[in-house]
Structure formats: C-alpha cells, structure tokens
Design a protein around this motif. Structure first.
Motif, PDB file in Angstrom:
ATOM      1  N   ASN A 144       0.811  -1.201   0.000  1.00 33.62           N
ATOM      2  CA  ASN A 144       0.000   0.000   0.000  1.00 33.62           C
ATOM      3  C   ASN A 144       0.850   1.259   0.000  1.00 33.62           C
ATOM      4  O   ASN A 144       0.501   2.252  -0.617  1.00 33.62           O
ATOM      5  CB  ASN A 144      -0.903   0.023   1.240  1.00 33.62           C
ATOM      6  CG  ASN A 144      -2.062  -0.924   1.090  1.00 33.62           C
ATOM      7  OD1 ASN A 144      -2.919  -0.721   0.238  1.00 33.62           O
ATOM      8  ND2 ASN A 144      -2.069  -1.976   1.893  1.00 33.62           N
ATOM      9  N   LEU A 145       1.965   1.177   0.728  1.00 38.32           N
ATOM     10  CA  LEU A 145       2.715   2.409   0.968  1.00 38.32           C
ATOM     11  C   LEU A 145       3.897   2.569   0.028  1.00 38.32           C
ATOM     12  O   LEU A 145       4.583   3.559   0.052  1.00 38.32           O
ATOM     13  CB  LEU A 145       3.198   2.448   2.419  1.00 38.32           C
ATOM     14  CG  LEU A 145       2.081   2.400   3.457  1.00 38.32           C
ATOM     15  CD1 LEU A 145       2.648   2.450   4.849  1.00 38.32           C
ATOM     16  CD2 LEU A 145       1.114   3.550   3.243  1.00 38.32           C
ATOM     17  N   LYS A 146       4.173   1.546  -0.779  1.00 39.17           N
ATOM     18  CA  LYS A 146       5.243   1.730  -1.751  1.00 39.17           C
ATOM     19  C   LYS A 146       4.894   0.985  -3.035  1.00 39.17           C
ATOM     20  O   LYS A 146       4.082   0.059  -3.035  1.00 39.17           O
ATOM     21  CB  LYS A 146       6.587   1.275  -1.190  1.00 39.17           C
ATOM     22  CG  LYS A 146       6.627  -0.151  -0.714  1.00 39.17           C
ATOM     23  CD  LYS A 146       7.976  -0.437  -0.064  1.00 39.17           C
ATOM     24  CE  LYS A 146       7.997  -1.842   0.485  1.00 39.17           C
ATOM     25  NZ  LYS A 146       9.100  -2.108   1.381  1.00 39.17           N
ATOM     26  N   ASP A 157       3.029   8.664  -1.488  1.00 33.08           N
ATOM     27  CA  ASP A 157       2.597   9.709  -0.582  1.00 33.08           C
ATOM     28  C   ASP A 157       1.516   9.122   0.329  1.00 33.08           C
ATOM     29  O   ASP A 157       0.457   8.704  -0.141  1.00 33.08           O
ATOM     30  CB  ASP A 157       2.034  10.876  -1.391  1.00 33.08           C
ATOM     31  CG  ASP A 157       1.601  12.004  -0.473  1.00 33.08           C
ATOM     32  OD1 ASP A 157       1.618  11.773   0.757  1.00 33.08           O
ATOM     33  OD2 ASP A 157       1.256  13.061  -0.980  1.00 33.08           O
ATOM     34  N   PRO A 158       1.799   9.036   1.613  1.00 29.85           N
ATOM     35  CA  PRO A 158       0.843   8.386   2.514  1.00 29.85           C
ATOM     36  C   PRO A 158      -0.506   9.092   2.560  1.00 29.85           C
ATOM     37  O   PRO A 158      -1.495   8.509   2.986  1.00 29.85           O
ATOM     38  CB  PRO A 158       1.545   8.456   3.873  1.00 29.85           C
ATOM     39  CG  PRO A 158       2.613   9.453   3.746  1.00 29.85           C
ATOM     40  CD  PRO A 158       2.996   9.511   2.305  1.00 29.85           C
ATOM     41  N   PHE A 159      -0.537  10.311   2.104  1.00 29.23           N
ATOM     42  CA  PHE A 159      -1.811  11.036   2.194  1.00 29.23           C
ATOM     43  C   PHE A 159      -2.659  10.872   0.943  1.00 29.23           C
ATOM     44  O   PHE A 159      -3.736  11.399   0.835  1.00 29.23           O
ATOM     45  CB  PHE A 159      -1.545  12.511   2.475  1.00 29.23           C
ATOM     46  CG  PHE A 159      -0.766  12.689   3.744  1.00 29.23           C
ATOM     47  CD1 PHE A 159      -1.333  12.310   4.960  1.00 29.23           C
ATOM     48  CD2 PHE A 159       0.523  13.184   3.725  1.00 29.23           C
ATOM     49  CE1 PHE A 159      -0.615  12.450   6.132  1.00 29.23           C
ATOM     50  CE2 PHE A 159       1.231  13.324   4.896  1.00 29.23           C
ATOM     51  CZ  PHE A 159       0.661  12.963   6.102  1.00 29.23           C
ATOM     52  N   ARG A 160      -2.117  10.151   0.009  1.00 23.46           N
ATOM     53  CA  ARG A 160      -2.887   9.993  -1.230  1.00 23.46           C
ATOM     54  C   ARG A 160      -3.411   8.569  -1.391  1.00 23.46           C
ATOM     55  O   ARG A 160      -3.630   8.103  -2.496  1.00 23.46           O
ATOM     56  CB  ARG A 160      -2.022  10.367  -2.440  1.00 23.46           C
ATOM     57  CG  ARG A 160      -1.785  11.859  -2.514  1.00 23.46           C
ATOM     58  CD  ARG A 160      -0.960  12.224  -3.726  1.00 23.46           C
ATOM     59  NE  ARG A 160      -0.531  13.604  -3.632  1.00 23.46           N
ATOM     60  CZ  ARG A 160      -1.309  14.634  -3.960  1.00 23.46           C
ATOM     61  NH1 ARG A 160      -2.511  14.440  -4.413  1.00 23.46           N
ATOM     62  NH2 ARG A 160      -0.851  15.858  -3.824  1.00 23.46           N
ATOM     63  N   ILE A 161      -3.555   7.894  -0.292  1.00 28.38           N
ATOM     64  CA  ILE A 161      -4.084   6.537  -0.383  1.00 28.38           C
ATOM     65  C   ILE A 161      -5.596   6.583  -0.503  1.00 28.38           C
ATOM     66  O   ILE A 161      -6.288   7.122   0.352  1.00 28.38           O
ATOM     67  CB  ILE A 161      -3.688   5.727   0.855  1.00 28.38           C
ATOM     68  CG1 ILE A 161      -2.182   5.545   0.854  1.00 28.38           C
ATOM     69  CG2 ILE A 161      -4.387   4.378   0.885  1.00 28.38           C
ATOM     70  CD1 ILE A 161      -1.657   4.987   2.122  1.00 28.38           C
ATOM     71  N   THR A 162      -6.074   6.085  -1.600  1.00 20.74           N
ATOM     72  CA  THR A 162      -7.521   6.156  -1.810  1.00 20.74           C
ATOM     73  C   THR A 162      -8.168   4.794  -1.674  1.00 20.74           C
ATOM     74  O   THR A 162      -9.371   4.689  -1.515  1.00 20.74           O
ATOM     75  CB  THR A 162      -7.838   6.723  -3.208  1.00 20.74           C
ATOM     76  OG1 THR A 162      -7.112   5.940  -4.148  1.00 20.74           O
ATOM     77  CG2 THR A 162      -7.451   8.170  -3.301  1.00 20.74           C
ATOM     78  N   LEU A 203      -7.400   0.405  -0.422  1.00 21.25           N
ATOM     79  CA  LEU A 203      -6.498  -0.549   0.216  1.00 21.25           C
ATOM     80  C   LEU A 203      -6.168  -1.679  -0.742  1.00 21.25           C
ATOM     81  O   LEU A 203      -7.026  -2.125  -1.503  1.00 21.25           O
ATOM     82  CB  LEU A 203      -7.153  -1.128   1.466  1.00 21.25           C
ATOM     83  CG  LEU A 203      -7.395  -0.149   2.610  1.00 21.25           C
ATOM     84  CD1 LEU A 203      -8.228  -0.805   3.695  1.00 21.25           C
ATOM     85  CD2 LEU A 203      -6.072   0.344   3.174  1.00 21.25           C
TER      86      LEU A 203
END
Lengths: 434, 648
Positions: free
Chosen positions: A122-124, A132-137, A139
């Motif tokens: 998810n994070l890479k 960008d951790p804030f752009r996770i839309t 899972l």
C-alpha cells in the motif's frame, strides 16, 4: 556388485572434512555434515529423458550453517562446530526435518520449499518507491504470485545444556515423538517438542572418575519397538535396554559380548575391540557392530556371540603398533545396512570401503577416489596383498595411505545407491543399470 | 509503528482518505521482516477485515492468508486464533465456510501448538455452520484431513469428529465412524496417539449402542497397542468411557482392559493408571472400587518403579477420601495404611516427598485417635527424613493435623526438625524454610513463636548468604504484618537497631534494608488505617540510626543510606525531611566515593522532595492509589511520580 560413479558425484569443493552422511527415510534426500558446522542436503533429481542411462542424480538442494564454534566460559573449553551426527525425522508434512548435533548441542532443522511470493504494498510501489501516505484512496491486499523455488532451512528447536561430555550419537525413536542422545557417559531421552528438559536414562559415570573403565561409544533406538534401545561400549560389549522396565535404564535387559580368544590377546586387544558404531537392521531382528578390524552381526535373541563376523582389514593386525603410534587405531569407522538387510558396508583406509553380501558371504573392496573412478565408470575391485609377492593390480599393505580414511558411509533405504565420504569429497555410487 | 503512524497521519489533505492510512500500514506490515510487527498486524486482523469489508475479506484477504503458512509459529498461532472469531467479519454464519481453507492449511503445520489452535478454531466455527453447510463444507474438510498424506493432517482430523458427528445425517455419521476407526489403526504412532486421546471425547457424542459396538473394540485395540505411548493414552479414554456405560456393562467391557493396564509391562502405562486413579475411581463406582481398585492401588503403591509409586503416593489422600463411607476406615486401616507405612521408608526420595505432601490429609479422614496411634509416628518419621523436601512437605501441611490433634502434641518433635532445616548447610533449604515461617507463625501463634522461633529468624538476618538475609528481611515484615506493630516494637526493632553497630558492614546494611521495608510497611498501614499511629516512634527511633549510618566508613553502607532515604522520604513528615534528612543527603552528595555521590544526588535531585510537595497537595485523592503503589517497593519512585503527575 558392480558400481559406478555417477555424474552427480560432485567435485564439490570444500576444504572441510565431511563428518557425517545420512539418507532420509525415502532416500530422496541425502544430508552431509562437515567439520565447519555446515549441513549440505542433496536431492535426488527425477529421471530425465535426454539422459536415460541415469537413474537420476543427487544435486545440492540446500546448504546451511548448522553450528558455529562456541566457547564455554565456565569450563574454559572450546566447543567445536563439527557436525557429529545427522538424523532425519520421519516426514510429517511437506517440509523435511532433521536433527544435527555437535559435541554439545542438538538442533532441529526444518527444510521447506517456497514457490510463492506476496506482491503489492500500500505504501510503496513494486520498485520500492514510497507513495505519498496522504494519497491513499484504496487498500490493496497482497496477492501471491509464483516465483522460483526457494529452499529454506530454519532452526526450529535447540536442545542444549544436557551433555557434560561429547555427544557421539543421536537416534530418533519409532514413537516419532522422542529421541535419544548419547555422550561418553550418559544417555538422555528428549521429547522433540520440549527443549528445556530431558530425561537421563543411562548414567555410567562412576562416583570416582579414577574408577572409569569404559565409555559409551554409540547408541541407537530400535526401528520398531519404541521401548528398546542399545548402546555399545569401549570394551566391545553392547547392552540392550527396555524402557518399559524402569525409568532409569541402568540395568540392561540384554548384554551382548563375544568371549575373547585368549590366543590372540595382545596389548591392543582392548583398544581394537572398542565398538565404534552400532546399527539395527531395518527388520529390527539384527544389529551390526563395527570394531577396529571387523564388523559383527548379532541376532538380538543371541547374546553370547555374533551370528556373522566379517573381517574388514585383517591385514592391519600386524600393523597395530604403528597405527597406535599415529593414533589411527582410535579412528571411529561407521557401518551401514542396505535396504533389505542383505548387505553391509563399512569403510577402511586408503579411500577403500568394504561391502559384504550376507547371503553369498562374498565381499568386495572398492575405492572412492577421483583418480580411480571417473564419472559413469564402473568401479574396479581392489585388493591388498598381504604376502611377500604382489600380484598385478594389488596394493601392498605398506603403501596404504592412512590419512585417506572412509569413516562415514550411507546406503539408500530402498535402492542400491550409496554415499561415501572420503575426507572432503562425497561420492555417490549406484548399481549399474543394464 | 502502526499506532504511531495513526497519530502522525493526523493532518488530512483534501484528496486522500487519512483513515485508510493506518489500515494500509497494518496490511503492509503483514509482510514486514520484523516478526513483532507481523504479529502485531495479525493480532489486528479484525481491524483490517473491518476496513476491507466482508466481500474483500472473503475474496482477497482469506486467500492470501491461506497461503501464508510459512511464517513463524507465533504468527501462525495468532492467525489460527484470530480466525476462530472471524465469522461476523466474513459476513456471518452463511459465509463461515470461507474460513475453512486457511484453517485447513494451518491444521497441517508441524508445530503442535499451531495445529491445536487451528483445530480449536475449527471446532468453534463448526458450531456456526448450518447443518447443511456442515455436510457440504465442514465434513468434507474433516475427511480430507483424515485421509491426508502426512500425519499432521490426520492428527488434526481426530479432534474434529466429535464436533460434527451430532449434527449430520446418519449416512455421514457412519462415514465419520469409519474414518475414526481407520485412524485408530493408522500406521504412524502419532496418529494413533491423537485418536486415542480423542477417543473419550468421541465416545461422548456417539449413540450408546455404537459406544458398545465400536468404541469398546477400538479402546481395547488401542489399550493393547504395541507402542506404550499409545497404550498410556487409552487409560485416559478409559475414564470417559467408563462414565458413559451403565454400571452392569463396566465389568465385561472396561474392567478387563483396565486390569491389564494396571499391570502393564511398561511403567509409563502403570504410571498413567496411578496418575488417573481418582478419576478412574469415580468413573467405575464404589463396588468395583472395593473389589478391584483397592488391590490395584495397593500394587501401584508397591510398584517396582519409583515414578509409579510416587504417582500413586500422590493419590493416597484423594483415593481414601473417595472410598465408600461405610467401609472407608476398614479399607484404609487394613489395606492402604500398611502400604503407606512402607512408603515412609521408601528408598526413593521423590516417593517419600510425594507421600509427605498428602499424608497429613489422612488425619482428618481417620480422626483423632487413629491419627495419634497410627499416623503420628509416620509424620514424625518423615519429619526426621534425611531429605529436606520431605520435611518441608510435612511442615507446610501442618495445619491439617493441627485441627485434629492440636499443635502442642506435634511441637516437641516438630521443633528440632525445623531448627535442623533452618541451619541446613544448603542455603536453598534454608531459603525454603524461611518462606514457611510466616505460615508456621500463623499456625503456632505469637507466644510459641517468640519462645522457639524468634531467635532463628533473627539469626538468618546475619546469614553469610545474601539471598538468605534478603529473604529473612522480607520474612520479618510478613511477621510484623501477622503479629502487629506493638510486637514489632518490642521484639524486632531493638534487635535490628542493635545490628547498626555490628562490625560487619553486611550486617549493618541488613539493618538498613529492614528499616526501609519496615518504614514502608508502616506508611502503608498508616494510610490504610488513616491514623498516624506509631509514626512518631518510628521517626524518633529509626531515623537517627539511619542518619548516623551515613558516616559509616564503608561506601556500600553510605550509598544504601542514600537509597533508603530516597525511598522512605515520602513517608517522613516535612519537618524531619528538611531539618534532618536533607543535610545528610547534601553531605553524602559531596562524598569522595562516586557511587555514594550518585545515589545521594539521585535522592536529592527532586524526585523525593518534588514528589513530596505534590504528594501533600493531592494526598487525599491519591492516598488509595498510593497505598497500592507502595506495595511495589522497587518501582516506588517512578510509579509514584507517574501516578501523582497523572492525578495532579
């Protein structure tokens, strides 16, 4: 028996000396341990169509460092990493398990395969760049993808601190949940799942160490009867114990000893009668012991003498004095049965090893060396000349190389495939096809 | 890291959903290299599943987990446990079968704890299957496991038969019985053992007719298995089977096997019989007990293997208690007691010590007269046993006899034994007896204690082994708790204070340790009683001694003064603290010895004094909490600070 070297007999280059060889229950895997604490496992490759003349080779399957050198600070003793014994466990699931031991510590290893790999973070991104951790839309759950086969060896348990002296044997019990470990003076019984305690079942340590007259040289569990085990001693005797009778097996239920022939008694009698290995036959009816000059087969129902005795290298009897001086007389040769208990094999000097057919009483001497055995060539029988005149193809006793000794051998549990460890080389021979 | 990330992830941008971030971290950490993080993620699997929703949990998460069986045991164990509580997260009972594949693969791993946990979870979720799902999904899984190639899966199957059997149709029932039969005669002893250990459980869910026809034959076969490791498990099954059968069938169906087990060639099997004797006794009822079990028990008490005798000796009291009342005394006196008498002088100390731990219980069963006549000589013999463990077991069970015959009767022989133990050359033995002192003191009463044991307790304070001195210090405090402050003032305090002038610095330090504990004990009681009784006395008597010791020539004593002052500071009133303690600490803070300096500074550095001012302010609120906190002396300062700060 005609044997020839297989291509699979790797010119496997390690400076270290192989210290134990053992096939697993199916014969599909072969493990070796060496002085450097490494365990190498070979796997029997399936038959291939383009090379039909071969039954299949043994190739390296997994290599791992089982033991590291240690130092006992309390006793100021170095603990060698050398693998003294390897024993496979009966297969319980897709993975394989083996016990390996050095002088003090027994380890249970799991050898397993992995052919899938999880993908998707998810994070890479897949290439490892962070997102960008804030752009996770949404899972992502990882998915498993096929990958190249990977063989892993992982230590599962460590059985330590139970042996004051050097461990010479480990043997898995037929109940599949316990095993025994023997050192010079004691035998302990372990549960395979419990590492923090073991039960002492034999203790021959005298109250006063000056009264010590014999040591335990080898021990093995019966292949079928979970309550029976044997141990051999430096005095050439074997004791069979029944764990049903008492928790402590200080009293044996059978005692195997061959009366000494007074005419052949010498200064070395006691040393050469010391048993270096004891092995039950697969049937559980017989056991075989190896002393310095011979192999004996005992019927468990007859304690007063062996049913068969085979001379391994009787020509050395006249050389005992020099063998004593160069310490060779203390070499511990092992021995093994073939799958049907009809033949036995044991090692000798000069890279020779001996095989005895129990039915025909024929024996053969073969040599495991790079010079004398080319891949896929048939091994020639060797002969040692004892008299004054040396025939062609014979080798004289005086020119035997005592530094080249074959101590460890193993026989495939079903097929006529043998593994012979000659110092740092492992040779695998198989019965000639056609 | 996930928790930290959740906090860091606070500021929210317009286009991302920040609530997903912590879940994303959790999912990624399912594959982290650090086992601890993986474990953490697995333990929060329900959070992940909740965020994914039931659909994605079923289609994505579970398939992934099914193949994740390469992990460390602890991760797999946690996973197996989590999946047992996952029904709602996959969409409720109608989808519960989705949990079967991952649990099935977990049920085949080599690690027993993981397998057992997977089986436990499978048993749990089996209850959430509808009868139809049970036959369509669950039962096929059981069959697959039961006919698996490797014995790990077959052993797991053994534990699942009993949960699905009651809820399936009769044809499936027949199949299940057949599978169980097959496993009972499996090639590998592992599987036969698993089957034997589940035999009783399976018998309970079977119809009585099948118990008689199927189970009994399996039981008989397992009980005569060639491997004693299998046979001994059949003994356990014997208990449950015997409970299920009507009394009239026991004799023909169970007893032959039980008799055979009690005389098995293998000591391990006989040991198991001895170990399960009370359960067996209850299961077979009084008549069979009288006729069969009494002689069997006698034999076990006389067994040639010490392990068996020890196990049987352990059961003596329970066995006697459960004998039918009408003939109890007669059986004990004529059959059991003679064997017990022999065991008192057994060659094996484990046997004697097992007996010693229960023998005192016989006195309540036999009554005063019999106890004095028959048991007392045995107790006394055991009290004089050469093995300290035997003596300890007797001493620790004195209260039972006390009730029956009174302590005076015993005391004359008891005392020499205790004194002997108290002076044993092995410090571990001394340590063990110290631990029994408070118990003994309670049983003997203050008068007897002062007369006989007080000197011993004081002698331990100057033992040459630190562990003994430490235990003796704690022991004193427990005695103070039992006998009260007044007793302490009269008997303990003067002696302890006297030791402050001992030439041996180790003894002087013991004084310090005693005083410190004593003070804290007092403080605790003061709060508990909400009454400052005795505080003045303690301050007046003890504080000067402690302060005087700050001039000791041994640095160890001096820094222990500093450490003690730090601990007892909060207990003192502020006048004493400012006028007396502070100057001493300040002087110690300039000591030539590094350690003394360090601990003095530590004590001054505010912790105590700062704490104290806070403490006074919020005293009423926190007193209860402090009371609890003070018990934990080692953590005192830090935890106190924590509490006070949190409350202030």
């Amino acid at each position: 028996m005609m044997l020839r070297r297989m291509d699979g007999a790797r010119m496997w280059h390690v400076s270290d000396i192989i210290s134990t060889v053992e096939f697993n229950y199916s014969g599909e895997l072969l493990a070796t341990g060496d002085k450097g604490g490494r365990v190498v496992i070979f796997q029997h490759e399936q038959e291939s169509k383009n090379r039909p003349h071969l039954r299949g080779e043994y190739n390296v399957y997994s290599t791992f460092q089982s033991h590291e050198p240690e130092f006992d600070y309390l006793k100021s003793l170095e603990i060698e990493e050398k693998i003294n014994k390897i024993r496979w466990l009966p297969q319980q699931n897709a993975a394989h398990f083996l016990l390996s031991t050095n002088d003090k510590t027994i380890k249970l290893w799991k050898i397993s395969e992995r052919d899938k790999r999880a993908e998707g973070y998810n994070l890479k991104d897949e290439d490892g760049r962070l997102r960008d951790p804030f752009r996770i839309t949404s899972l992502r759950v990882p998915v498993l993808m096929p990958m190249d086969l990977m063989v892993e060896a992982s230590p599962r348990r460590i059985f330590a601190n139970a042996h004051t002296y050097h461990i010479n044997s480990i043997s898995v019990n037929s109940d599949h949940e316990t095993y025994l470990s023997a050192d010079d003076l004691r035998i302990n019984l372990w549960h395979l799942e419990i590492t923090d305690r073991s039960f002492n079942i034999v203790d021959i340590k005298p109250a006063n160490m000056e009264e010590l007259t014999e040591v335990i040289t080898a021990a093995e569990c019966h292949p079928h009867q979970c309550n029976v085990f044997v141990y051999s001693s430096s005095k050439g005797t074997i004791r069979l114990c029944d764990m049903r009778a008492a928790a402590l097996c200080d009293r044996h239920s059978k005692f195997f000893e061959e009366p000494e022939d007074p005419s052949s008694r010498s200064f070395f009698s006691e040393i050469i009668s010391s048993i270096s290995d004891v092995k039950f036959s697969h049937s559980g009816r017989y056991m075989m012991t190896r002393d310095y000059l011979s192999v004996k087969v005992w019927d468990l129902n007859m304690e007063n003498r062996p049913v068969e005795t085979y001379q391994v290298h009787e020509y050395l009897r006249s050389k005992l004095c020099s063998l004593y001086e160069n310490d060779c007389i203390f070499d511990k040769f092992e021995c093994c049965w073939n799958g049907s208990d009809s033949a036995i094999m044991t090692g000798s000097y000069n890279n020779f090893f001996r095989m005895f057919d129990r039915n025909t009483r024929r024996d053969i001497t073969l040599e495991a060396s790079r010079e004398s055995s080319k891949p896929r060539a048939t091994l020639k029988p060797r002969k040692v000349s004892t008299g004054g005149k040396r025939k062609k193809d014979e080798i004289s006793v005086d020119s035997l190389d005592f530094n080249k000794k074959i101590l460890h051998t193993a026989w495939h549990p079903k097929d006529n495939v043998i593994a012979v460890a000659a110092t740092n080389n492992l040779y695998i021979f198989q019965d000639k096809i056609n | 890291a996930a928790a930290a990330a959740a906090e860091v992830g606070g500021p929210c941008r317009a286009d991302g959903d920040d609530s997903l971030y912590p879940i994303a971290v959790l999912i990624d950490e399912l594959r982290n290299e650090d086992v601890q993080l993986r474990l953490n993620s697995i333990k929060k699997l329900s959070t992940i599943a909740l965020a994914l929703g039931v659909e994605r949990t079923r289609t994505e998460l579970l398939p992934f987990l099914t193949d994740t069986i390469y992990d460390e045991d602890e991760v797999l164990l946690a996973l197996a446990e989590q999946l047992g509580n996952f029904t709602m997260l996959v969409g409720g009972p109608e989808y519960v079968h989705c949990l079967l594949p991952p649990l099935e693969s977990l049920a085949t791993v080599e690690e027993t704890v993981v397998r057992d946990k997977a089986v436990e979870s499978l048993r749990k979720i089996s209850q959430e299957h509808s009868p139809v799902d049970l036959e369509v999904h669950f039962e096929p899984l059981v069959k697959r496991l039961a006919s698996g190639d490797w014995f790990t899966s077959r052993t797991s199957a053994c534990g699942l038969f009993s949960v699905c059997y009651p809820r399936v149709s009769s044809t499936v029932k027949a199949e299940i019985r057949q599978h169980f039969r097959t496993l009972c005669s499996d090639d590998t002893p592992m599987v036969r053992r698993a089957a034997a250990s589940k035999l009783g459980e399976f018998a309970k869910v079977l119809e009585l007719d099948y118990v008689k026809s199927d189970i009994i034959s399996l039981f008989t076969a397992l009980a005569s298995d060639e491997q004693d490791s299998v046979r001994l498990l059949a003994v356990e099954a014997c208990v449950s089977i015997a409970t299920l059968l009507p009394q009239e069938d026991l004799e023909t169906l169970v007893m032959p096997t039980l008799r055979q087990a009690a005389e098995d060639k293998s000591w391990r099997v006989r040991y198991m019989v001895a170990d399960k004797f009370s359960e067996l006794q209850k299961a077979v009822g009084p008549e069979i007990t009288k006729n069969d079990l009494v002689p069997a028990f006698q034999n076990l008490l006389k067994d040639c293997e010490a392990e068996v005798r020890a196990a049987a000796a352990n059961k003596v009291k329970e066995f006697c208690e459960n004998l039918p009342e009408d003939s109890r005394e007669q059986i004990i006196m004529t059959h059991i007691l003679p064997c017990v008498k022999e065991l008192v002088s057994d060659t094996n100390q484990h046997v004697k010590s097992a007996l010693a731990s229960v023998i005192m219980g016989l006195s309540t069963i036999l009554g005063k007269d019999n106890t004095i006549e028959h048991l007392l000589p045995l107790f006394l013999a055991q009290l004089k046993d050469e093995c300290p463990e035997v003596r300890l077991n007797i001493i620790s069970n004195l209260d039972c006899v006390n009730e029956v015959i009174g302590i005076r009767q015993l005391s004359q022989s008891l005392l020499p034994a205790i004194v002997e133990l108290a002076e044993d050359a092995k410090w571990r033995v001394r340590l063990a007896i110290i631990e029994y002192m408070p118990l003994l003191a309670g049983q003997l009463g203050v008068e007897f204690f002062d007369e006989k044991l007080n000197t011993l307790c004081m002698a331990w304070l100057i033992d040459h082994v630190y562990a003994i001195r430490e235990a003796a210090t704690c022991n004193l405090m427990k005695l103070v708790e039992k006998f009260g402050a007044e007793w302490a003032q009269n008997t303990i305090v003067p002696k302890v204070l006297g030791m402050a002038n001992d030439p041996n610095y180790l003894h002087r330090m013991t004084t310090l340790f005693c005083l410190k504990l004593y003070w804290l004990l007092f403080f605790e009681n003061t709060f508990a009683l909400s009454e400052a009784c005795g505080q003045d006395i303690t301050t007046k008597q003890m504080l000067p001694v402690v302060l005087k010791m700050s001039n000791d020539q041994v640095a160890n004593v001096r820094f222990n003064v500093a450490k003690s002052l730090q601990k007892i500071g909060p207990v003192l009133d502020s006048n004493a603290l400012q006028a007396e303690v502070k100057p001493v600490l300040e002087k110690l803070a300039t000591d030539t010895d590094m350690d003394v300096k360090y601990f003095a500074q530590e004590a001054i550095s505010g912790k105590v004094f700062h704490l104290l001012s806070l403490c006074k302010k919020t005293l009423n609120d926190v007193s209860r909490i402090l009371h609890v906190r003070y018990l934990c002396i080692n953590e005192l300062c830090s935890s106190l600070l924590f509490t006070v700060l949190a409350l202030a």
